[in-house]
Design a protein around this motif. Structure first.
Motif, PDB file in Angstrom:
ATOM      1  N   ILE A 116     -10.885   5.748  -8.202  1.00  0.00           N
ATOM      2  CA  ILE A 116     -11.898   4.943  -7.522  1.00  0.00           C
ATOM      3  C   ILE A 116     -11.432   3.498  -7.409  1.00  0.00           C
ATOM      4  O   ILE A 116     -11.049   2.872  -8.399  1.00  0.00           O
ATOM      5  CB  ILE A 116     -13.245   5.030  -8.260  1.00  0.00           C
ATOM      6  CG1 ILE A 116     -13.693   6.494  -8.360  1.00  0.00           C
ATOM      7  CG2 ILE A 116     -14.314   4.202  -7.538  1.00  0.00           C
ATOM      8  CD1 ILE A 116     -14.914   6.703  -9.223  1.00  0.00           C
ATOM      9  N   LEU A 117     -11.489   2.962  -6.208  1.00  0.00           N
ATOM     10  CA  LEU A 117     -11.092   1.585  -5.937  1.00  0.00           C
ATOM     11  C   LEU A 117     -12.252   0.635  -6.224  1.00  0.00           C
ATOM     12  O   LEU A 117     -13.416   1.065  -6.325  1.00  0.00           O
ATOM     13  CB  LEU A 117     -10.638   1.459  -4.484  1.00  0.00           C
ATOM     14  CG  LEU A 117      -9.421   2.326  -4.109  1.00  0.00           C
ATOM     15  CD1 LEU A 117      -9.171   2.263  -2.596  1.00  0.00           C
ATOM     16  CD2 LEU A 117      -8.191   1.875  -4.879  1.00  0.00           C
ATOM     17  N   ALA A 123      -9.089   6.262  -3.598  1.00  0.00           N
ATOM     18  CA  ALA A 123      -7.724   6.009  -3.156  1.00  0.00           C
ATOM     19  C   ALA A 123      -7.112   7.282  -2.559  1.00  0.00           C
ATOM     20  O   ALA A 123      -7.434   8.395  -2.971  1.00  0.00           O
ATOM     21  CB  ALA A 123      -6.881   5.522  -4.332  1.00  0.00           C
ATOM     22  N   LYS A 124      -6.217   7.090  -1.586  1.00  0.00           N
ATOM     23  CA  LYS A 124      -5.558   8.215  -0.918  1.00  0.00           C
ATOM     24  C   LYS A 124      -4.051   8.025  -0.943  1.00  0.00           C
ATOM     25  O   LYS A 124      -3.548   6.907  -1.085  1.00  0.00           O
ATOM     26  CB  LYS A 124      -6.052   8.328   0.529  1.00  0.00           C
ATOM     27  CG  LYS A 124      -7.549   8.580   0.648  1.00  0.00           C
ATOM     28  CD  LYS A 124      -7.983   8.665   2.096  1.00  0.00           C
ATOM     29  CE  LYS A 124      -9.489   8.923   2.195  1.00  0.00           C
ATOM     30  NZ  LYS A 124      -9.951   8.994   3.603  1.00  0.00           N
ATOM     31  N   ASP A 125      -3.347   9.153  -0.788  1.00  0.00           N
ATOM     32  CA  ASP A 125      -1.892   9.065  -0.744  1.00  0.00           C
ATOM     33  C   ASP A 125      -1.435   8.755   0.678  1.00  0.00           C
ATOM     34  O   ASP A 125      -2.266   8.524   1.573  1.00  0.00           O
ATOM     35  CB  ASP A 125      -1.255  10.349  -1.280  1.00  0.00           C
ATOM     36  CG  ASP A 125      -1.581  11.579  -0.437  1.00  0.00           C
ATOM     37  OD1 ASP A 125      -1.994  11.432   0.732  1.00  0.00           O
ATOM     38  OD2 ASP A 125      -1.414  12.701  -0.959  1.00  0.00           O
ATOM     39  N   VAL A 126      -0.114   8.746   0.898  1.00  0.00           N
ATOM     40  CA  VAL A 126       0.422   8.364   2.217  1.00  0.00           C
ATOM     41  C   VAL A 126       0.044   9.369   3.294  1.00  0.00           C
ATOM     42  O   VAL A 126       0.156   9.075   4.495  1.00  0.00           O
ATOM     43  CB  VAL A 126       1.954   8.214   2.145  1.00  0.00           C
ATOM     44  CG1 VAL A 126       2.323   7.045   1.251  1.00  0.00           C
ATOM     45  CG2 VAL A 126       2.611   9.510   1.650  1.00  0.00           C
ATOM     46  N   GLU A 130      -7.002  12.427  -0.822  1.00  0.00           N
ATOM     47  CA  GLU A 130      -7.518  11.720  -1.994  1.00  0.00           C
ATOM     48  C   GLU A 130      -6.669  12.013  -3.219  1.00  0.00           C
ATOM     49  O   GLU A 130      -6.263  13.156  -3.459  1.00  0.00           O
ATOM     50  CB  GLU A 130      -8.975  12.123  -2.274  1.00  0.00           C
ATOM     51  CG  GLU A 130      -9.976  11.507  -1.327  1.00  0.00           C
ATOM     52  CD  GLU A 130     -11.399  11.679  -1.818  1.00  0.00           C
ATOM     53  OE1 GLU A 130     -11.586  12.167  -2.956  1.00  0.00           O
ATOM     54  OE2 GLU A 130     -12.329  11.328  -1.071  1.00  0.00           O
ATOM     55  N   LEU A 131      -6.408  10.961  -3.995  1.00  0.00           N
ATOM     56  CA  LEU A 131      -5.694  11.125  -5.246  1.00  0.00           C
ATOM     57  C   LEU A 131      -6.643  11.712  -6.291  1.00  0.00           C
ATOM     58  O   LEU A 131      -7.788  11.272  -6.417  1.00  0.00           O
ATOM     59  CB  LEU A 131      -5.148   9.786  -5.729  1.00  0.00           C
ATOM     60  CG  LEU A 131      -4.125   9.110  -4.809  1.00  0.00           C
ATOM     61  CD1 LEU A 131      -3.766   7.730  -5.362  1.00  0.00           C
ATOM     62  CD2 LEU A 131      -2.878   9.971  -4.680  1.00  0.00           C
ATOM     63  N   LYS A 132      -6.185  12.702  -7.046  1.00  0.00           N
ATOM     64  CA  LYS A 132      -7.001  13.351  -8.065  1.00  0.00           C
ATOM     65  C   LYS A 132      -6.321  13.255  -9.423  1.00  0.00           C
ATOM     66  O   LYS A 132      -5.101  13.396  -9.527  1.00  0.00           O
ATOM     67  CB  LYS A 132      -7.227  14.828  -7.718  1.00  0.00           C
ATOM     68  CG  LYS A 132      -7.928  15.058  -6.375  1.00  0.00           C
ATOM     69  CD  LYS A 132      -9.367  14.607  -6.397  1.00  0.00           C
ATOM     70  CE  LYS A 132     -10.065  14.964  -5.087  1.00  0.00           C
ATOM     71  NZ  LYS A 132     -11.482  14.526  -5.073  1.00  0.00           N
TER      72      LYS A 132
END
Length: 263
Positions: A116-117, A123-126, A130-132
């Motif tokens: 969480i930002l 947040a997401k990767d390239v 979503e990053l987990k």
């Protein structure tokens, strides 16, 4: 004393009156101590340390909400067919709540915890996914004014306890409000140790302090119900003897409230 300024990365600003009110609220709070059983001046107890008088145990619970060593103890296994949370019998309007809680253990590995930002988004990767994070997890919360959507969360997420998940994750929530209900700090103590919430609800605003740290400065919640009961949230389910989600394996004690307005 904790710096009361908003994180500049979020870009939010409090009005002068709100900032002064939040500062006075923080200054009035003693350092967090789970062993302090005396009600602060102006507060009354919501839990007598002996039984669940004044609380509504879910019908069919079969003893899973109970009192152990002077604390409300829950094993996340209520057998109630409907709502399994523990509710107070009375409603409140404006109040300050002080509550000590601890996560007893976190046996469930949650592989879907988001990164969480500060603005409350994930947040997401390239590739835009979503990053987990995969971490031990437990989950509960304090319902404000009878609403599960307006709860102050308790869990093991890196963002920390104190956020208002139901508001932050609602797609209709404006960006500024989403950021405002996202904790400024991770103030949780390690699993097994006692933590202290101080939550102020006045009109449509909520202020949340965890272990003496202002994690959610005073924020206006447009759809906050005008009155309602408090509750301790049930969370968790077992399938084939294994937890299928983060359970609310918690204890609570030293629960005090100061009534600011009853109408």
């Amino acid at each position: 004393m904790e710096d009361l300024r908003f994180d500049r990365r979020i870009g939010l600003r409090m009005g002068l009156a709100t900032g002064v009110a939040a500062a006075l609220f923080v200054a009035a709070i003693a350092p967090a101590r789970a062993d302090d059983e005396a009600a602060p001046p102006g507060f009354v107890s919501l839990f007598n340390g002996k039984d669940l008088a004044g609380w509504k145990v879910p019908e069919g619970d079969n003893g899973h909400w109970k009192v152990v060593d002077g604390a409300i103890d829950y094993d996340a296994m209520s057998e109630a067919p409907g709502d399994k949370s523990l509710w107070l019998d009375r409603e409140f309007v404006d109040f300050e709540l002080r509550l000590d809680w601890r996560i007893k253990e976190a046996p469930y590995i949650n592989r879907g915890i988001p990164y969480i930002l500060p603005d409350g988004t994930h947040a997401k990767d390239v590739h835009g996914r979503e990053l987990k994070l995969a971490l031990p997890d437990a989950d509960s919360g304090v319902y404000l004014r009878g609403s599960g959507n307006h709860q102050v969360n308790i869990w093991c997420w890196p963002i920390g306890s104190g956020e208002m998940y139901g508001i932050r994750t609602n797609p209709a929530t404006p960006p500024a409000l989403r950021a405002a209900v996202t904790p400024r700090h991770q103030a949780d103590r390690p699993i097994g140790e006692w933590n202290r919430f101080e939550i102020r609800v006045k009109c449509n605003t909520v202020t949340t302090i965890l272990n003496g740290v202002l994690v959610v400065p005073t924020v206006a919640i447009p759809d906050l119900p005008p009155r309602g009961r408090l509750a301790l949230q049930h969370h968790g389910l077992k399938r084939n003897g294994e937890w299928a989600g983060p359970p609310s394996l918690l204890q609570y004690k030293n629960i005090y409230i100061k009534i600011l307005n009853e109408k």
